[in-house]
Scaffold this active site. Structure first.
Site, PDB file in Angstrom:
ATOM      1  N   LYS A  70       0.857  -1.193   0.000  1.00 24.36           N
ATOM      2  CA  LYS A  70       0.000   0.000   0.000  1.00 24.36           C
ATOM      3  C   LYS A  70       0.884   1.231   0.000  1.00 24.36           C
ATOM      4  O   LYS A  70       1.854   1.306   0.757  1.00 24.36           O
ATOM      5  CB  LYS A  70      -0.848  -0.016   1.294  1.00 24.36           C
ATOM      6  CG  LYS A  70      -1.818   1.125   1.420  1.00 24.36           C
ATOM      7  CD  LYS A  70      -3.172   0.759   0.862  1.00 24.36           C
ATOM      8  CE  LYS A  70      -4.098   1.936   0.692  1.00 24.36           C
ATOM      9  NZ  LYS A  70      -3.785   2.808  -0.465  1.00 24.36           N
ATOM     10  N   LYS A  94       5.017   2.008   8.457  1.00 28.80           N
ATOM     11  CA  LYS A  94       3.828   2.726   8.914  1.00 28.80           C
ATOM     12  C   LYS A  94       2.598   1.801   8.998  1.00 28.80           C
ATOM     13  O   LYS A  94       1.875   1.815   9.989  1.00 28.80           O
ATOM     14  CB  LYS A  94       3.540   3.880   7.947  1.00 28.80           C
ATOM     15  CG  LYS A  94       2.506   4.854   8.448  1.00 28.80           C
ATOM     16  CD  LYS A  94       2.079   5.833   7.362  1.00 28.80           C
ATOM     17  CE  LYS A  94       3.248   6.525   6.718  1.00 28.80           C
ATOM     18  NZ  LYS A  94       2.825   7.491   5.682  1.00 28.80           N
ATOM     19  N   LYS A 106       5.346   2.372  -2.878  1.00 31.48           N
ATOM     20  CA  LYS A 106       5.236   3.786  -3.256  1.00 31.48           C
ATOM     21  C   LYS A 106       5.420   3.885  -4.760  1.00 31.48           C
ATOM     22  O   LYS A 106       6.105   3.060  -5.373  1.00 31.48           O
ATOM     23  CB  LYS A 106       6.317   4.624  -2.555  1.00 31.48           C
ATOM     24  CG  LYS A 106       5.949   6.075  -2.420  1.00 31.48           C
ATOM     25  CD  LYS A 106       5.008   6.285  -1.234  1.00 31.48           C
ATOM     26  CE  LYS A 106       4.603   7.730  -1.066  1.00 31.48           C
ATOM     27  NZ  LYS A 106       3.822   7.927   0.149  1.00 31.48           N
ATOM     28  N   THR A 190      -5.278  12.646   7.563  1.00 35.94           N
ATOM     29  CA  THR A 190      -3.870  12.735   7.990  1.00 35.94           C
ATOM     30  C   THR A 190      -3.715  13.819   9.053  1.00 35.94           C
ATOM     31  O   THR A 190      -3.059  13.620  10.077  1.00 35.94           O
ATOM     32  CB  THR A 190      -2.965  13.014   6.767  1.00 35.94           C
ATOM     33  OG1 THR A 190      -3.174  11.959   5.831  1.00 35.94           O
ATOM     34  CG2 THR A 190      -1.503  13.063   7.158  1.00 35.94           C
ATOM     35  N   ASN A 221      -2.423  19.920   1.710  1.00 36.74           N
ATOM     36  CA  ASN A 221      -3.577  19.159   2.190  1.00 36.74           C
ATOM     37  C   ASN A 221      -3.413  18.711   3.643  1.00 36.74           C
ATOM     38  O   ASN A 221      -4.270  18.984   4.486  1.00 36.74           O
ATOM     39  CB  ASN A 221      -3.807  17.949   1.274  1.00 36.74           C
ATOM     40  CG  ASN A 221      -4.994  17.130   1.752  1.00 36.74           C
ATOM     41  OD1 ASN A 221      -6.090  17.647   1.894  1.00 36.74           O
ATOM     42  ND2 ASN A 221      -4.765  15.878   2.036  1.00 36.74           N
ATOM     43  N   SER A 359      -7.471   5.191   4.288  1.00 34.26           N
ATOM     44  CA  SER A 359      -7.349   4.473   3.009  1.00 34.26           C
ATOM     45  C   SER A 359      -7.748   3.011   3.205  1.00 34.26           C
ATOM     46  O   SER A 359      -8.437   2.413   2.374  1.00 34.26           O
ATOM     47  CB  SER A 359      -5.903   4.524   2.502  1.00 34.26           C
ATOM     48  OG  SER A 359      -5.683   5.686   1.762  1.00 34.26           O
TER      49      SER A 359
HETATM   50  P1  NAD Z   1       0.638  19.001  -0.706  1.00 34.01           P
HETATM   51  O1  NAD Z   1       1.331  19.035  -2.009  1.00 34.01           O
HETATM   52  O2  NAD Z   1      -0.833  19.188  -0.642  1.00 34.01           O
HETATM   53  O3  NAD Z   1       1.278  20.071   0.299  1.00 34.01           O
HETATM   54  C1  NAD Z   1       2.638  20.271   0.440  1.00 34.01           C
HETATM   55  C2  NAD Z   1       2.806  21.734   0.820  1.00 34.01           C
HETATM   56  O4  NAD Z   1       4.163  21.970   1.176  1.00 34.01           O
HETATM   57  C3  NAD Z   1       2.484  22.693  -0.308  1.00 34.01           C
HETATM   58  O5  NAD Z   1       1.674  23.747   0.197  1.00 34.01           O
HETATM   59  C4  NAD Z   1       3.846  23.247  -0.719  1.00 34.01           C
HETATM   60  O6  NAD Z   1       3.754  24.563  -1.224  1.00 34.01           O
HETATM   61  C5  NAD Z   1       4.553  23.204   0.604  1.00 34.01           C
HETATM   62  N1  NAD Z   1       6.006  23.249   0.520  1.00 34.01           N
HETATM   63  C6  NAD Z   1       6.846  22.653  -0.358  1.00 34.01           C
HETATM   64  N2  NAD Z   1       8.120  22.995  -0.093  1.00 34.01           N
HETATM   65  C7  NAD Z   1       8.081  23.810   0.979  1.00 34.01           C
HETATM   66  C8  NAD Z   1       9.070  24.507   1.736  1.00 34.01           C
HETATM   67  N3  NAD Z   1      10.367  24.405   1.451  1.00 34.01           N
HETATM   68  N4  NAD Z   1       8.675  25.264   2.780  1.00 34.01           N
HETATM   69  C9  NAD Z   1       7.374  25.376   3.098  1.00 34.01           C
HETATM   70  N5  NAD Z   1       6.396  24.747   2.423  1.00 34.01           N
HETATM   71  C10 NAD Z   1       6.742  23.984   1.374  1.00 34.01           C
HETATM   72  O7  NAD Z   1       1.063  17.594  -0.059  1.00 34.01           O
HETATM   73  P2  NAD Z   1       0.401  16.859   1.171  1.00 34.01           P
HETATM   74  O8  NAD Z   1      -0.522  15.825   0.673  1.00 34.01           O
HETATM   75  O9  NAD Z   1      -0.082  17.839   2.167  1.00 34.01           O
HETATM   76  O10 NAD Z   1       1.686  16.102   1.755  1.00 34.01           O
HETATM   77  C11 NAD Z   1       2.659  16.779   2.500  1.00 34.01           C
HETATM   78  C12 NAD Z   1       3.597  15.759   3.133  1.00 34.01           C
HETATM   79  O11 NAD Z   1       2.836  14.898   3.972  1.00 34.01           O
HETATM   80  C13 NAD Z   1       4.321  14.856   2.146  1.00 34.01           C
HETATM   81  O12 NAD Z   1       5.583  14.536   2.670  1.00 34.01           O
HETATM   82  C14 NAD Z   1       3.458  13.623   2.111  1.00 34.01           C
HETATM   83  O13 NAD Z   1       4.186  12.470   1.723  1.00 34.01           O
HETATM   84  C15 NAD Z   1       3.039  13.556   3.568  1.00 34.01           C
HETATM   85  N6  NAD Z   1       1.816  12.799   3.775  1.00 34.01           N
HETATM   86  C16 NAD Z   1       0.638  13.253   3.280  1.00 34.01           C
HETATM   87  C17 NAD Z   1      -0.508  12.512   3.481  1.00 34.01           C
HETATM   88  C18 NAD Z   1      -1.843  12.992   2.992  1.00 34.01           C
HETATM   89  O14 NAD Z   1      -2.846  12.339   3.283  1.00 34.01           O
HETATM   90  N7  NAD Z   1      -1.920  14.105   2.311  1.00 34.01           N
HETATM   91  C19 NAD Z   1      -0.443  11.289   4.184  1.00 34.01           C
HETATM   92  C20 NAD Z   1       0.777  10.868   4.687  1.00 34.01           C
HETATM   93  C21 NAD Z   1       1.909  11.625   4.476  1.00 34.01           C
END
Ligand code: NAD
Length: 433
Positions: A70, A94, A106, A190, A221, A359
């Site tokens: 997954k 995880k 992944k 999350t 997000n 999920s």
């Molecule tokens: P996303 O693309 O919606 O958000 C990422 C945000 O980080 C964006 O607003 C981007 O502009 C910002 N960003 C990028 N570089 C940056 C920097 N140097 N300084 C400040 N902000 C910066 O992605 P997401 O889904 O929110 O995921 C974010 C992280 O969380 C990732 O590492 C992802 O793997 C992890 N994650 C997300 C989920 C989920 O359900 N969305 C679940 C598990 C893990």
């Protein structure tokens, strides 16, 4: 095309530390040292101007001992097979930390999605699914969204799988739009899970949310929903940032209108990507991204990308606690520096597991055909995370280890046990004597 890329030497040495704390067989140690399978794909995409662009991508299935693998699919111009491998390793741990019947995987596609039109993005999403079709499926490997992919992209991929199979298979992918078999509660899951882990930490530390200031790196997000829910719970969210910059208010921010503002002023290229910064036109103090990381707050939340804190900037961190919502936001070298400074870290493999838990609930609903209301999903998420997070905190206390090592021990212990049930060197030796 199949090749195999191993996890980084730092991940390997962390694995060694964990195995040294566990009574696990040598077999498990060997099997977890590299991914089970790595698929490299080259996806032809017909561009709007008629030209053909071939885009490279990967699917890494790290381990499936405890169930189908997954993990999300990331679209990013800098993504590499090595990065996808590291992410698949973390997914493996995880899923086991929170006791889901899944292994870890992944996907990554090396593209800047902001440069694609909607049609090109759809072509690429469908092309990726066609390319990995043979190795995914509800009982094999179940993708989901990650950075720069969302419900729309998952919907296209699920539809492509369905068209190839000529039957409905919604459980092939999670994070789908609600109307296509997605789950209630997935979008905020999350952030909700991360807040729950923070709440447990605060309760154990005898602190109430009103006592704690919070800065959030990565107002996407996951970071947005966390910030919104933390604000609602009484925490004082003083700063948020995106890739272009940060905003700060000593009196605290209300994340919801800031999020609405960010989206109202966005420039869309393709329907899913936002080009504008949270800073533009907002009436707050502006900070650089580096300044946000150095704020004197109680809780620094890392919700952007990997390696936000490395040995270069670790010494500047002044928060008492770091909450890792992003995957791998602290390099192993920085981890040591932060630990020397007595900065506590709540690790990614536990903190951001709310997404994969919901999920899993989506997959269960797709397979049973029985769909639940948002409260029922939230209740199931909260119940599981409460149990698994508290058991990690307890393990950390009992073993005198960091929360990261405790979470790895909980996850890897379960995987190793499952591997051992299939027989170890000791088992086979004693059977033959
Ligand atoms: P996303 O693309 O919606 O958000 C990422 C945000 O980080 C964006 O607003 C981007 O502009 C910002 N960003 C990028 N570089 C940056 C920097 N140097 N300084 C400040 N902000 C910066 O992605 P997401 O889904 O929110 O995921 C974010 C992280 O969380 C990732 O590492 C992802 O793997 C992890 N994650 C997300 C989920 C989920 O359900 N969305 C679940 C598990 C893990």
């Amino acid at each position: 095309m199949t090749d195999s890329i191993r996890i980084s030497s730092q991940q390997q040495s962390r694995l060694e530390i964990v195995f040294d704390h566990l009574e696990a067989s040598e077999d498990a140690r060997q099997r977890l040292a590299q991914p089970k399978q790595t698929i490299t794909v080259n996806i032809p995409v017909r561009m709007d101007d008629g030209s053909l662009k071939v885009v490279q991508g990967w699917r890494v299935q790290y381990d499936d001992t405890r169930g189908p693998s997954k993990g999300g699919i990331r679209f990013h111009e800098d993504v590499t097979a090595k990065e996808v491998t590291a992410l698949s390793f973390w997914m493996t741990i995880k899923c086991a930390v929170v006791d889901l019947p899944f292994g870890g995987a992944k996907g990554g596609v090396c593209v800047d999605p902001k440069t694609l039109s909607r049609l090109e993005l759809e072509q690429l999403s469908r092309g990726y699914m066609r390319a990995v079709y043979d190795v995914v499926g509800p009982d094999r490997d179940i993708p989901a969204p990650d950075v720069n992919t969302n419900a729309t992209v998952m919907g296209w991929m699920a539809d492509e799988f369905t068209q190839i199979e000529r039957r409905q298979v919604p459980a092939v992918i999670t994070g789908k739009p609600l109307g296509l078999g997605g789950s209630q509660g997935r979008e905020a899951a999350t952030g909700q899970g991360a807040l729950q882990v923070l709440n447990i930490w605060a309760q154990r530390a005898g602190k109430s949310p009103e006592d704690l200031t919070v800065a959030v790196q990565g107002f996407g997000n996951a970071g947005y929903h966390f910030a919104r829910l933390a604000h609602e719970a009484g925490y004082k969210v003083v700063a948020v940032s995106d890739s272009k910059g940060a905003i700060y208010s000593n009196d605290g921010l209300d994340p919801e209108p800031i999020w609405r503002h960010k989206h109202k002023t966005r420039e869309l290229k393709g329907m899913v990507y936002c080009d504008t910064s949270v800073c533009e036109e907002a009436d707050f103090d502006q900070l650089t991204n580096d300044e946000l990381l150095e704020l004197d707050v109680d809780v620094l939340v890392l919700a952007a990308l990997e390696n936000a804190i490395t040995q270069e900037n670790a010494e500047g961190v002044r928060s008492a606690l770091i909450l890792e919502i992003a995957n791998g936001p602290i390099s192993p070298e920085a981890d040591l520096i932060l630990s020397d400074c007595n900065i506590e870290i709540l690790p990614d493999v536990l903190v951001n597991s709310g997404g994969v838990i919901v999920s899993y609930l989506e997959w269960v609903q797709n397979r049973s055909g029985d769909y639940w209301a948002e409260e029922a999903v939230e209740h199931r998420l909260a119940e599981r995370l409460d149990r698994e997070a508290k058991s990690c905190f307890q393990l950390a206390d009992d073993e005198g280890v960091s929360m990261r090592i405790a979470a790895y021990m909980q996850g890897i212990g379960r995987i190793a046990q499952a591997m051992d049930h299939r027989g170890t060197q000791d088992f086979f030796n004693s059977a033959s004597s």
